[in-house]
Scaffold this motif. Structure first.
Motif, PDB file in Angstrom:
ATOM      1  N   GLN A 207      10.924   1.257  -7.230  1.00  0.00           N
ATOM      2  CA  GLN A 207       9.921   0.294  -7.703  1.00  0.00           C
ATOM      3  C   GLN A 207       8.919   0.980  -8.635  1.00  0.00           C
ATOM      4  OE1 GLN A 207       7.394  -1.260  -4.589  1.00  0.00           O
ATOM      5  NE2 GLN A 207       6.204  -2.513  -6.006  1.00  0.00           N
ATOM      6  N   LEU A 208       8.486   2.188  -8.267  1.00  0.00           N
ATOM      7  CA  LEU A 208       7.530   2.918  -9.104  1.00  0.00           C
ATOM      8  C   LEU A 208       8.127   3.240 -10.472  1.00  0.00           C
ATOM      9  CD1 LEU A 208       5.975   5.330  -6.453  1.00  0.00           C
ATOM     10  CD2 LEU A 208       4.935   3.277  -7.451  1.00  0.00           C
ATOM     11  N   VAL A 209       9.401   3.589 -10.511  1.00  0.00           N
ATOM     12  CA  VAL A 209      10.073   3.846 -11.784  1.00  0.00           C
ATOM     13  C   VAL A 209      10.183   2.542 -12.578  1.00  0.00           C
ATOM     14  CG1 VAL A 209      12.262   4.547 -12.849  1.00  0.00           C
ATOM     15  CG2 VAL A 209      11.295   5.894 -10.964  1.00  0.00           C
ATOM     16  N   ASP A 210      10.564   1.449 -11.904  1.00  0.00           N
ATOM     17  CA  ASP A 210      10.677   0.149 -12.583  1.00  0.00           C
ATOM     18  C   ASP A 210       9.342  -0.308 -13.176  1.00  0.00           C
ATOM     19  OD1 ASP A 210      13.348   0.091 -11.879  1.00  0.00           O
ATOM     20  OD2 ASP A 210      13.082  -1.367 -10.235  1.00  0.00           O
ATOM     21  N   GLU A 211       8.251  -0.001 -12.474  1.00  0.00           N
ATOM     22  CA  GLU A 211       6.910  -0.391 -12.943  1.00  0.00           C
ATOM     23  C   GLU A 211       6.335   0.620 -13.935  1.00  0.00           C
ATOM     24  OE1 GLU A 211       4.416  -0.993  -9.511  1.00  0.00           O
ATOM     25  OE2 GLU A 211       5.580  -2.708  -8.819  1.00  0.00           O
ATOM     26  N   GLU A 212       7.105   1.673 -14.233  1.00  0.00           N
ATOM     27  CA  GLU A 212       6.702   2.746 -15.139  1.00  0.00           C
ATOM     28  C   GLU A 212       5.514   3.538 -14.612  1.00  0.00           C
ATOM     29  OE1 GLU A 212       6.214   0.899 -18.981  1.00  0.00           O
ATOM     30  OE2 GLU A 212       8.384   0.635 -19.223  1.00  0.00           O
ATOM     31  N   PHE A 213       5.362   3.578 -13.280  1.00  0.00           N
ATOM     32  CA  PHE A 213       4.338   4.399 -12.640  1.00  0.00           C
ATOM     33  C   PHE A 213       4.870   5.808 -12.373  1.00  0.00           C
ATOM     34  CE2 PHE A 213       2.061   0.561 -10.479  1.00  0.00           C
ATOM     35  CZ  PHE A 213       1.543   0.177 -11.704  1.00  0.00           C
ATOM     36  N   ALA A 214       6.185   5.956 -12.458  1.00  0.00           N
ATOM     37  CA  ALA A 214       6.827   7.247 -12.251  1.00  0.00           C
ATOM     38  C   ALA A 214       8.078   7.317 -13.112  1.00  0.00           C
ATOM     39  CB  ALA A 214       7.194   7.433 -10.771  1.00  0.00           C
ATOM     40  N   THR A 215       8.502   8.539 -13.358  1.00  0.00           N
ATOM     41  CA  THR A 215       9.783   8.770 -14.031  1.00  0.00           C
ATOM     42  C   THR A 215      10.666   9.544 -13.063  1.00  0.00           C
ATOM     43  OG1 THR A 215       9.024  10.848 -15.024  1.00  0.00           O
ATOM     44  CG2 THR A 215       8.767   8.827 -16.347  1.00  0.00           C
TER      45      THR A 215
ATOM     46  N   GLN B  57       0.815  -1.206   0.000  1.00  0.00           N
ATOM     47  CA  GLN B  57       0.000   0.000   0.000  1.00  0.00           C
ATOM     48  C   GLN B  57       0.859   1.271   0.000  1.00  0.00           C
ATOM     49  OE1 GLN B  57      -3.445  -0.319  -0.158  1.00  0.00           O
ATOM     50  NE2 GLN B  57      -3.092  -2.505  -0.279  1.00  0.00           N
ATOM     51  N   THR B  58       2.093   1.151   0.477  1.00  0.00           N
ATOM     52  CA  THR B  58       2.970   2.321   0.544  1.00  0.00           C
ATOM     53  C   THR B  58       3.220   2.897  -0.847  1.00  0.00           C
ATOM     54  OG1 THR B  58       3.970   1.532   2.569  1.00  0.00           O
ATOM     55  CG2 THR B  58       5.251   3.115   1.293  1.00  0.00           C
ATOM     56  N   LYS B  59       3.254   2.048  -1.868  1.00  0.00           N
ATOM     57  CA  LYS B  59       3.490   2.592  -3.206  1.00  0.00           C
ATOM     58  C   LYS B  59       2.358   3.517  -3.629  1.00  0.00           C
ATOM     59  CE  LYS B  59       1.837  -0.914  -6.487  1.00  0.00           C
ATOM     60  NZ  LYS B  59       2.270  -1.903  -7.470  1.00  0.00           N
ATOM     61  N   TYR B  60       1.139   3.234  -3.162  1.00  0.00           N
ATOM     62  CA  TYR B  60       0.025   4.115  -3.501  1.00  0.00           C
ATOM     63  C   TYR B  60       0.096   5.412  -2.703  1.00  0.00           C
ATOM     64  CZ  TYR B  60      -1.580  -0.013  -5.901  1.00  0.00           C
ATOM     65  OH  TYR B  60      -1.657  -1.088  -6.747  1.00  0.00           O
ATOM     66  N   ALA B  61       0.568   5.318  -1.480  1.00  0.00           N
ATOM     67  CA  ALA B  61       0.766   6.537  -0.691  1.00  0.00           C
ATOM     68  C   ALA B  61       1.762   7.452  -1.395  1.00  0.00           C
ATOM     69  CB  ALA B  61       1.255   6.182   0.713  1.00  0.00           C
ATOM     70  N   ILE B  62       2.843   6.885  -1.889  1.00  0.00           N
ATOM     71  CA  ILE B  62       3.865   7.692  -2.558  1.00  0.00           C
ATOM     72  C   ILE B  62       3.379   8.172  -3.919  1.00  0.00           C
ATOM     73  CG2 ILE B  62       6.214   7.644  -3.528  1.00  0.00           C
ATOM     74  CD1 ILE B  62       7.031   6.048  -1.031  1.00  0.00           C
ATOM     75  N   LEU B  63       2.647   7.340  -4.647  1.00  0.00           N
ATOM     76  CA  LEU B  63       2.049   7.811  -5.898  1.00  0.00           C
ATOM     77  C   LEU B  63       1.137   9.004  -5.618  1.00  0.00           C
ATOM     78  CD1 LEU B  63       1.045   4.599  -7.916  1.00  0.00           C
ATOM     79  CD2 LEU B  63       2.645   6.391  -8.627  1.00  0.00           C
TER      80      LEU B  63
ATOM     81  N   ILE C 201       4.824  11.418 -11.531  1.00  0.00           N
ATOM     82  CA  ILE C 201       3.884  10.328 -11.797  1.00  0.00           C
ATOM     83  C   ILE C 201       3.589  10.282 -13.296  1.00  0.00           C
ATOM     84  CG2 ILE C 201       1.821  11.736 -11.335  1.00  0.00           C
ATOM     85  CD1 ILE C 201       0.631   9.185  -9.967  1.00  0.00           C
ATOM     86  N   THR C 202       3.490   9.101 -13.848  1.00  0.00           N
ATOM     87  CA  THR C 202       3.195   8.914 -15.269  1.00  0.00           C
ATOM     88  C   THR C 202       1.694   8.671 -15.443  1.00  0.00           C
ATOM     89  OG1 THR C 202       3.464   6.516 -15.166  1.00  0.00           O
ATOM     90  CG2 THR C 202       5.459   7.819 -15.656  1.00  0.00           C
ATOM     91  N   PRO C 203       1.193   8.726 -16.681  1.00  0.00           N
ATOM     92  CA  PRO C 203      -0.213   8.366 -16.902  1.00  0.00           C
ATOM     93  C   PRO C 203      -0.523   6.943 -16.396  1.00  0.00           C
ATOM     94  CG  PRO C 203       0.637   9.520 -18.818  1.00  0.00           C
ATOM     95  CD  PRO C 203       1.813   9.268 -17.900  1.00  0.00           C
ATOM     96  N   LYS C 204       0.409   6.025 -16.576  1.00  0.00           N
ATOM     97  CA  LYS C 204       0.226   4.661 -16.075  1.00  0.00           C
ATOM     98  C   LYS C 204       0.140   4.667 -14.540  1.00  0.00           C
ATOM     99  CE  LYS C 204       2.329   0.052 -16.351  1.00  0.00           C
ATOM    100  NZ  LYS C 204       3.433  -0.740 -16.903  1.00  0.00           N
ATOM    101  N   GLY C 205       0.937   5.501 -13.907  1.00  0.00           N
ATOM    102  CA  GLY C 205       0.895   5.628 -12.452  1.00  0.00           C
ATOM    103  C   GLY C 205      -0.411   6.248 -11.983  1.00  0.00           C
ATOM    104  N   LYS C 206      -0.883   7.275 -12.698  1.00  0.00           N
ATOM    105  CA  LYS C 206      -2.168   7.895 -12.356  1.00  0.00           C
ATOM    106  C   LYS C 206      -3.297   6.874 -12.477  1.00  0.00           C
ATOM    107  CE  LYS C 206      -0.978  12.626 -13.585  1.00  0.00           C
ATOM    108  NZ  LYS C 206      -1.153  13.733 -14.523  1.00  0.00           N
ATOM    109  N   GLN C 207      -3.230   6.031 -13.514  1.00  0.00           N
ATOM    110  CA  GLN C 207      -4.250   5.005 -13.714  1.00  0.00           C
ATOM    111  C   GLN C 207      -4.204   3.986 -12.564  1.00  0.00           C
ATOM    112  OE1 GLN C 207      -6.690   4.808 -15.986  1.00  0.00           O
ATOM    113  NE2 GLN C 207      -7.432   2.889 -15.098  1.00  0.00           N
ATOM    114  N   ALA C 208      -3.011   3.563 -12.179  1.00  0.00           N
ATOM    115  CA  ALA C 208      -2.867   2.607 -11.076  1.00  0.00           C
ATOM    116  C   ALA C 208      -3.394   3.201  -9.771  1.00  0.00           C
ATOM    117  CB  ALA C 208      -1.402   2.191 -10.920  1.00  0.00           C
ATOM    118  N   LEU C 209      -3.086   4.466  -9.529  1.00  0.00           N
ATOM    119  CA  LEU C 209      -3.567   5.132  -8.321  1.00  0.00           C
ATOM    120  C   LEU C 209      -5.090   5.226  -8.335  1.00  0.00           C
ATOM    121  CD1 LEU C 209      -2.939   6.668  -5.685  1.00  0.00           C
ATOM    122  CD2 LEU C 209      -2.744   8.757  -7.071  1.00  0.00           C
ATOM    123  N   GLN C 210      -5.644   5.602  -9.469  1.00  0.00           N
ATOM    124  CA  GLN C 210      -7.097   5.718  -9.588  1.00  0.00           C
ATOM    125  C   GLN C 210      -7.775   4.358  -9.367  1.00  0.00           C
ATOM    126  OE1 GLN C 210      -8.590   7.035 -13.409  1.00  0.00           O
ATOM    127  NE2 GLN C 210     -10.386   7.936 -12.442  1.00  0.00           N
ATOM    128  N   GLU C 211      -7.221   3.309  -9.957  1.00  0.00           N
ATOM    129  CA  GLU C 211      -7.797   1.964  -9.770  1.00  0.00           C
ATOM    130  C   GLU C 211      -7.728   1.544  -8.304  1.00  0.00           C
ATOM    131  OE1 GLU C 211      -5.723  -0.604 -12.503  1.00  0.00           O
ATOM    132  OE2 GLU C 211      -6.638   0.359 -14.257  1.00  0.00           O
TER     133      GLU C 211
END
Length: 182
Positions: free
Chosen positions: A50-58, A6-12, A75-85
């Protein structure tokens, strides 16, 4: 089944507030999230990687003269989508609070009344301090971020903390009266 991080979503989420560096993320955590979501400083940089590796952030690195390179995360568009989901997904269960004081109280049947009362008094003091901290945070949000849309969500979260702390204060005062009657 492994628990989701869940921490990755907090940071996103923090990346959406304008926090760009590990340091600014830590500052925001210490000033807000830490009251309801614990994130250690040692978790921040591995999670950002991890977020950069998953392409959720640059990450953008800026060279600095006589200082370590500065890394800023976006945050990338992919990261925004993951956060929204994640935000839209139903939560799985109510959290269980780990409270050292309540654990001690639970096993205090053989303790002297004055010791229990003293611990309740100390707990009450800390609850009042927390409540005052929440009031200070509320004032800061209202004075510095009143024009920001996200401030209303920060205030709702803060209101939860204020209300639960106020309820804990009332419980503590009631428990102290019960100890007096033992």
């Amino acid at each position: 089944m492994a628990r989701e991080n869940q921490t990755k979503y907090a940071i996103l989420g923090l990346l959406t507030t304008g926090c760009r560096s590990g340091y600014s993320i830590k500052q925001m955590i210490d000033g807000s999230l830490n009251y309801f979501w614990k994130v250690s400083y040692g978790q921040i940089y591995p999670t950002l990687k991890q977020l950069v590796d998953e392409e959720f952030a640059t990450v953008e690195t800026t060279l600095q003269d006589k200082k370590p390179d500065k890394k800023e995360y976006y945050i990338t568009p992919k990261g925004k989508q993951a956060l929204q989901e994640w935000i839209q997904a139903p939560f799985k269960e109510l959290p269980t609070e780990k409270n050292e004081f309540l654990l001690k109280l639970f096993f205090s049947q053989h303790e002297e009344k004055n010791i229990i009362y003293a611990q309740l008094s100390e707990y009450l003091k800390k609850l009042h301090e927390r409540y005052q901290t929440y009031q200070s945070i509320e004032h800061m949000i209202n004075s510095s971020y009143a024009d920001k849309h996200e401030a209303q969500f920060w205030l709702m979260t803060l209101d939860y903390g204020k209300r639960t702390t106020k309820a804990a204060i009332e419980w503590c005062e009631c428990s102290m009266k019960k100890i007096d009657q033992l």
